[in-house]
Design a protein around this motif. Structure first.
Motif, PDB file in Angstrom:
ATOM      1  N   TRP A 121       0.736  -1.268   0.247  1.00  0.00           N
ATOM      2  CA  TRP A 121      -0.129  -0.101  -0.006  1.00  0.00           C
ATOM      3  C   TRP A 121       0.855   1.235   0.134  1.00  0.00           C
ATOM      4  O   TRP A 121       0.468   2.421  -0.759  1.00  0.00           O
ATOM      5  CB  TRP A 121      -1.066   0.091   1.204  1.00  0.00           C
ATOM      6  CG  TRP A 121      -1.690  -1.147   1.172  1.00  0.00           C
ATOM      7  CD1 TRP A 121      -1.376  -2.491   1.864  1.00  0.00           C
ATOM      8  CD2 TRP A 121      -2.892  -1.602   0.385  1.00  0.00           C
ATOM      9  NE1 TRP A 121      -2.516  -3.306   1.559  1.00  0.00           N
ATOM     10  CE2 TRP A 121      -3.316  -2.831   0.671  1.00  0.00           C
ATOM     11  CE3 TRP A 121      -3.739  -0.911  -0.400  1.00  0.00           C
ATOM     12  CZ2 TRP A 121      -4.511  -3.555   0.205  1.00  0.00           C
ATOM     13  CZ3 TRP A 121      -4.832  -1.283  -1.016  1.00  0.00           C
ATOM     14  CH2 TRP A 121      -5.220  -2.738  -0.698  1.00  0.00           C
ATOM     15  N   ARG A 126      -5.594  -1.006  -7.151  1.00  0.00           N
ATOM     16  CA  ARG A 126      -5.302  -1.636  -5.928  1.00  0.00           C
ATOM     17  C   ARG A 126      -5.996  -3.103  -5.641  1.00  0.00           C
ATOM     18  O   ARG A 126      -6.899  -3.374  -6.406  1.00  0.00           O
ATOM     19  CB  ARG A 126      -5.763  -0.860  -4.742  1.00  0.00           C
ATOM     20  CG  ARG A 126      -5.317   0.593  -4.494  1.00  0.00           C
ATOM     21  CD  ARG A 126      -5.925   1.649  -3.788  1.00  0.00           C
ATOM     22  NE  ARG A 126      -5.376   2.780  -3.533  1.00  0.00           N
ATOM     23  CZ  ARG A 126      -4.942   3.802  -4.302  1.00  0.00           C
ATOM     24  NH1 ARG A 126      -5.552   3.496  -5.762  1.00  0.00           N
ATOM     25  NH2 ARG A 126      -4.070   4.606  -4.177  1.00  0.00           N
ATOM     26  N   GLY A 184      -7.328  -6.528  -3.783  1.00  0.00           N
ATOM     27  CA  GLY A 184      -8.638  -6.723  -3.045  1.00  0.00           C
ATOM     28  C   GLY A 184      -8.963  -8.464  -3.081  1.00  0.00           C
ATOM     29  O   GLY A 184      -7.993  -9.221  -3.401  1.00  0.00           O
ATOM     30  N   LYS A 194     -18.897  -4.131  -4.401  1.00  0.00           N
ATOM     31  CA  LYS A 194     -18.450  -2.728  -4.551  1.00  0.00           C
ATOM     32  C   LYS A 194     -19.016  -1.899  -3.251  1.00  0.00           C
ATOM     33  O   LYS A 194     -20.270  -2.196  -2.808  1.00  0.00           O
ATOM     34  CB  LYS A 194     -18.799  -1.718  -5.913  1.00  0.00           C
ATOM     35  CG  LYS A 194     -18.211  -0.529  -5.872  1.00  0.00           C
ATOM     36  CD  LYS A 194     -18.648  -0.006  -7.250  1.00  0.00           C
ATOM     37  CE  LYS A 194     -17.681   1.240  -7.386  1.00  0.00           C
ATOM     38  NZ  LYS A 194     -18.134   1.957  -8.775  1.00  0.00           N
ATOM     39  N   GLN A 242     -15.427  -5.114   2.182  1.00  0.00           N
ATOM     40  CA  GLN A 242     -16.022  -3.819   1.486  1.00  0.00           C
ATOM     41  C   GLN A 242     -15.907  -2.767   2.570  1.00  0.00           C
ATOM     42  O   GLN A 242     -16.775  -2.731   3.446  1.00  0.00           O
ATOM     43  CB  GLN A 242     -17.239  -4.050   0.871  1.00  0.00           C
ATOM     44  CG  GLN A 242     -17.096  -4.810  -0.537  1.00  0.00           C
ATOM     45  CD  GLN A 242     -16.326  -4.045  -1.467  1.00  0.00           C
ATOM     46  OE1 GLN A 242     -16.064  -2.938  -1.472  1.00  0.00           O
ATOM     47  NE2 GLN A 242     -16.119  -4.585  -2.604  1.00  0.00           N
ATOM     48  N   ASP A 270      -7.681  -6.526   6.797  1.00  0.00           N
ATOM     49  CA  ASP A 270      -8.234  -5.345   5.870  1.00  0.00           C
ATOM     50  C   ASP A 270      -7.767  -5.859   4.589  1.00  0.00           C
ATOM     51  O   ASP A 270      -6.644  -5.682   4.194  1.00  0.00           O
ATOM     52  CB  ASP A 270      -7.536  -4.015   6.350  1.00  0.00           C
ATOM     53  CG  ASP A 270      -8.059  -3.054   5.273  1.00  0.00           C
ATOM     54  OD1 ASP A 270      -8.814  -3.153   4.208  1.00  0.00           O
ATOM     55  OD2 ASP A 270      -7.299  -1.775   5.384  1.00  0.00           O
ATOM     56  N   THR A 271      -8.761  -6.208   3.563  1.00  0.00           N
ATOM     57  CA  THR A 271      -8.534  -6.558   2.253  1.00  0.00           C
ATOM     58  C   THR A 271      -8.416  -5.421   1.246  1.00  0.00           C
ATOM     59  O   THR A 271      -7.929  -5.560   0.308  1.00  0.00           O
ATOM     60  CB  THR A 271      -9.080  -7.816   1.815  1.00  0.00           C
ATOM     61  OG1 THR A 271     -10.712  -7.074   1.440  1.00  0.00           O
ATOM     62  CG2 THR A 271      -9.357  -8.807   2.659  1.00  0.00           C
ATOM     63  N   ARG A 272      -8.420  -4.233   1.780  1.00  0.00           N
ATOM     64  CA  ARG A 272      -8.638  -3.303   0.863  1.00  0.00           C
ATOM     65  C   ARG A 272      -7.755  -1.973   0.939  1.00  0.00           C
ATOM     66  O   ARG A 272      -7.934  -0.955   0.459  1.00  0.00           O
ATOM     67  CB  ARG A 272     -10.094  -2.633   0.904  1.00  0.00           C
ATOM     68  CG  ARG A 272     -11.417  -3.483   0.483  1.00  0.00           C
ATOM     69  CD  ARG A 272     -11.329  -3.732  -1.171  1.00  0.00           C
ATOM     70  NE  ARG A 272     -12.305  -4.641  -1.532  1.00  0.00           N
ATOM     71  CZ  ARG A 272     -12.548  -4.949  -2.431  1.00  0.00           C
ATOM     72  NH1 ARG A 272     -11.712  -4.491  -3.445  1.00  0.00           N
ATOM     73  NH2 ARG A 272     -13.488  -5.771  -3.010  1.00  0.00           N
TER      74      ARG A 272
END
Length: 400
Positions: free
Chosen positions: A222, A239, A241, A306, A368, A387-389
């Motif tokens: 990141w 990014r 995900g 989303k 999400q 945290d996958t985002r």
């Protein structure tokens, strides 16, 4: 009031078009082709009605408009190909009511050649009219970005069967956007959609592979992306995900051309592995903290494809839930947009209190980042957070 426009299909492609049309003052009817008929909330329906929108259930109304745009969904079928069933149904319904001088536009995601080789014969046989002579036929790739509040209306690409078809469609879209881009023809416009969708999937796949490699190397991906996106040329940030999801189905053209798009095929393989990788990471984190996946309480946050949408088309949350259940985990979920969720035909317990559920869970998986989530507070309350985002504060959670 007579309508100028018929939008056929009120799903992720049709609704944004209908909204834009009524906002531009174009009297519009909306004809649903499937279960998406109920996707309009009562409040939104009232607002759109006040600006000239009318939901329509009478096919005869389709023969009273100057422009008809087919926006039926084309999901991936069991064989991996786009399912044109709803496009065909929409075309047959329209064909029986089609009048001379009408402009017919297809916006559904399709492969090059579909408008001319598939849609055109249905319209001509059902109406007795000739495309390019008696009515205009064109294709325009939908560029809707569901839920986004950050983009101005995108330029519209138009490709017609004939130059006159292109100009007729361009005249319509010129009422909705400041910029209309004319493609050389139908197939070029269809290929624009193909390129744009595949571009997204290929670049997400690269980010996903980088996430796996960087984790093995102990590199903060990141931070790498944060630095790389300062480059003003030659780079666009994508990014990683837990998966891709959504309605834009990538296509490698295998079976449609002498040579498929090998990069797209590989990207699909990478992206389709991400749910499995997320579950592997989840199990490893539990193990590092002295817990087994079997019997672990796992909370899934955000099960839509989303953020800030209720759409679950292709969401990776489903496969992640299945794989966790296969490992023996006890799963629950929280999503402000999804009041009930079923996996393998079984209801998944829904957490009422987010913080209490996160504190009680052995592992919380953020899939999400809906706007309503207080990520700082969540990172404090959760026993263990994956945290996958990459949206939680640095150091506050384990990141993909």
């Amino acid at each position: 009031m007579p309508a100028d426009l018929a939008v056929i299909g009120l799903g992720p492609y049709g609704l944004p078009l209908a909204r834009a049309a009524v906002t531009a003052g174009i009297p519009t009817i909306g004809y649903a082709t499937g279960p998406e008929a109920g996707s309009l909330s009562p409040a939104e329906l009232r607002r759109m009605r006040s600006t000239g929108f009318r939901p329509c259930t009478d096919p005869a109304q389709l023969g009273r408009v100057r422009t008809a745009v087919i926006c039926a969904p084309t999901p991936r079928g069991a064989d991996g190909e786009l399912d044109l069933g709803q496009v065909e149904a929409a075309a047959r319904t329209l064909a029986g009511r089609l009048r001379p001088h009408t402009t017919v536009i297809l916006e559904s995601p399709v492969l090059p050649g579909t408008t001319e080789d598939f849609l055109r014969p249905i319209l001509e046989q059902g109406s007795g009219l000739r495309a390019g002579r008696d009515f205009h036929l064109a294709y325009s790739p939908s560029r809707a970005d569901p839920g986004s509040r950050d983009h101005a209306p995108a330029p519209k690409v138009i490709g017609g069967l004939t130059p006159a078809c292109t100009e007729s469609a361009a005249a319509f879209y010129g009422r909705l956007t400041d910029k209309v881009v004319r493609a050389r023809g139908l197939r070029e416009a269809e290929a624009v959609r193909l390129l744009e969708t595949n571009f997204r999937h290929v670049n997400i796949a690269l980010a996903n592979e980088m996430a796996v490699v960087c984790h093995e190397l102990g590199v903060d991906l990141w931070d790498v992306i944060r630095c790389a996106e300062t480059k003003p040329y030659g780079f666009q940030a994508f990014r990683p995900g837990p998966g891709v999801g959504g309605h834009g189905v990538p296509q490698d053209l295998t079976g449609h051309a002498s040579r498929g798009l090998r990069m797209v095929e590989l990207a699909q393989q990478v992206n389709e592995r991400m749910p499995h990788y997320v579950v592997q990471r989840a199990a490893a984190l539990l193990n590092e903290h002295g817990k087994s996946a079997r019997g672990a309480r796992v909370l899934l946050l955000g099960v839509t494809y989303k953020a800030d949408l209720a759409d679950q088309q292709g969401t990776p949350a489903h496969e992640i839930a299945v794989r966790l259940m296969e490992l023996g985990a006890s799963i629950s979920y929280h999503d402000p947009h999804i009041p009930a969720w079923h996996v393998l035909d079984r209801p998944v317990p829904r957490a009422d209190s987010l913080y209490e559920a996160a504190a009680a869970a052995d592992l919380t998986l953020l899939l999400q980042p809906h706007r309503t989530y207080d990520l700082q507070g969540l990172s404090v309350k959760a026993q263990l957070l994956l945290d996958t985002r990459g949206v939680t504060p640095t150091g506050a959670a384990h990141r993909l």
